[in-house]
Design an enzyme around this catalytic site. Structure first.
Site, PDB file in Angstrom:
ATOM      1  N   CYS A 155      24.506  13.706  29.820  1.00  0.00           N
ATOM      2  CA  CYS A 155      24.777  12.725  28.705  1.00  0.00           C
ATOM      3  C   CYS A 155      24.945  11.515  29.037  1.00  0.00           C
ATOM      4  O   CYS A 155      26.065  11.350  29.768  1.00  0.00           O
ATOM      5  CB  CYS A 155      25.694  13.411  28.012  1.00  0.00           C
ATOM      6  SG  CYS A 155      26.190  12.280  26.475  1.00  0.00           S
ATOM      7  N   CYS A 180      19.120   8.174  26.774  1.00  0.00           N
ATOM      8  CA  CYS A 180      19.616   9.316  25.846  1.00  0.00           C
ATOM      9  C   CYS A 180      19.095  10.606  26.249  1.00  0.00           C
ATOM     10  O   CYS A 180      17.611  10.529  26.032  1.00  0.00           O
ATOM     11  CB  CYS A 180      19.909   9.021  24.478  1.00  0.00           C
ATOM     12  SG  CYS A 180      20.203  10.308  23.608  1.00  0.00           S
TER      13      CYS A 180
HETATM   14  N1  DGL Z   1      22.247  12.920  24.633  1.00  0.00           N
HETATM   15  C1  DGL Z   1      23.435  11.983  24.795  1.00  0.00           C
HETATM   16  C2  DGL Z   1      23.254  10.896  25.629  1.00  0.00           C
HETATM   17  O1  DGL Z   1      22.311  10.965  26.632  1.00  0.00           O
HETATM   18  C3  DGL Z   1      24.027  11.538  23.417  1.00  0.00           C
HETATM   19  C4  DGL Z   1      23.755  11.877  22.186  1.00  0.00           C
HETATM   20  C5  DGL Z   1      24.737  11.636  21.006  1.00  0.00           C
HETATM   21  O2  DGL Z   1      25.347  12.558  20.938  1.00  0.00           O
HETATM   22  O3  DGL Z   1      24.700  10.652  20.394  1.00  0.00           O
HETATM   23  O4  DGL Z   1      23.723   9.646  25.460  1.00  0.00           O
END
Ligand code: DGL
Length: 259
Positions: A69, A179
């Site tokens: 993430c 993301c």
């Molecule tokens: N998948 C996450 C990232 O790479 C975050 C998504 C979220 O929870 O807002 O930043």
């Protein structure tokens, strides 16, 4: 085992690359769906939660943790590395390769609001993209669509088009998927941008980094617990229902009981 986590199911884009490159390793994937999305939360809250989850995964016997993430990496990886004695791999938007390869001199970085507001993002742009124009954009509502496994409905197409169509007018030649949820919308983005724009996804680079830190030999015989899927949501059924749309396979999902 390798442990990975994300606010939700986006980190499965990294899971796919890691399990492809290290098939002998058992992998436990934790989706923090009770706290998803991280994007609108404060850096402090995300940092605290990231440390709590990484401690939990270390207690489960993780050999290495992948913070799959961007948002949690930017807010919390430094604290986790100080607190835990095992290797911790984070994910960052692929700004450096995109800026280096851009011919139009304009790149866009798509990421959550928290990621775009972080010091780490400013520092990445400052260090690696000083010679190009960087257009940052949050993919508003995209995370929720991926969590629901809704990758191509009229509503998803509208949310993606609202961000991508204006970029097409701006001569951007690289779009950084900053993301881990966004690669699941890459087929839709590709349909909108055609084949002249590069979509930069760090998943394979992360898999190479993980492979460089651990032994690639099989360490355990494969069991039905080779791949485990956990959610912090009290109801594991929605995640189990969406897994086939995201990774092409069904697996049981358990709730962690972590508040
Ligand atoms: N998948 C996450 C990232 O790479 C975050 C998504 C979220 O929870 O807002 O930043």
């Amino acid at each position: 085992m390798i442990a990975m986590f994300d606010s939700g199911l986006g980190g499965l884009s990294i899971w796919k690359a890691v399990t492809r490159s290290l098939p002998a390793w058992p992998v436990t994937y934790l989706a923090d769906q009770a706290y998803c999305p991280y994007g609108p939360r404060s850096q402090r809250e995300i940092a605290t939660r990231t440390l709590q989850i990484c401690r939990y995964l270390a207690d489960q016997g993780a050999t290495l943790i992948v913070i799959a993430c961007n948002t949690a990496t930017s807010a919390g990886i430094d604290h986790v590395r100080k607190a835990l004695p095992i290797p911790v791999v984070g994910v960052e938007p692929a700004i450096k390769p995109a800026a280096a390869a851009s011919r139009s001199g304009k790149i866009s970085v798509l990421a959550t609001q928290a990621m775009l507001a972080s010091q780490r993002f400013d520092s990445l742009v400052h260090r690696h993209a000083a010679t190009v124009e960087v257009i940052p954009r949050p993919g508003l509502g995209w995370v929720e669509q991926v969590e629901a496994g809704d990758l191509n409905s009229a509503h998803t197409r509208k949310l993606v088009g609202d961000v991508i169509q204006p970029l097409l007018q701006q001569d951007v030649d690289h779009i950084v998927l900053g993301c881990t949820h966004y690669p699941f919308l890459a087929p839709l983005i590709r349909e909108m941008v055609g084949d002249q724009v590069v979509l930069d996804d760090p998943a394979d680079a992360i898999a190479r980094r993980v492979a460089s830190l651990i032994d690639s030999r099989p360490i355990l015989p494969m069991t039905d617990r080779h791949y485990r899927f956990l959610t912090t949501s009290p109801d594991p059924a929605p995640m189990a229902a969406v897994l086939p749309a995201l990774i092409g396979m069904s697996y049981p999902v358990q709730s962690t009981g972590l508040d």
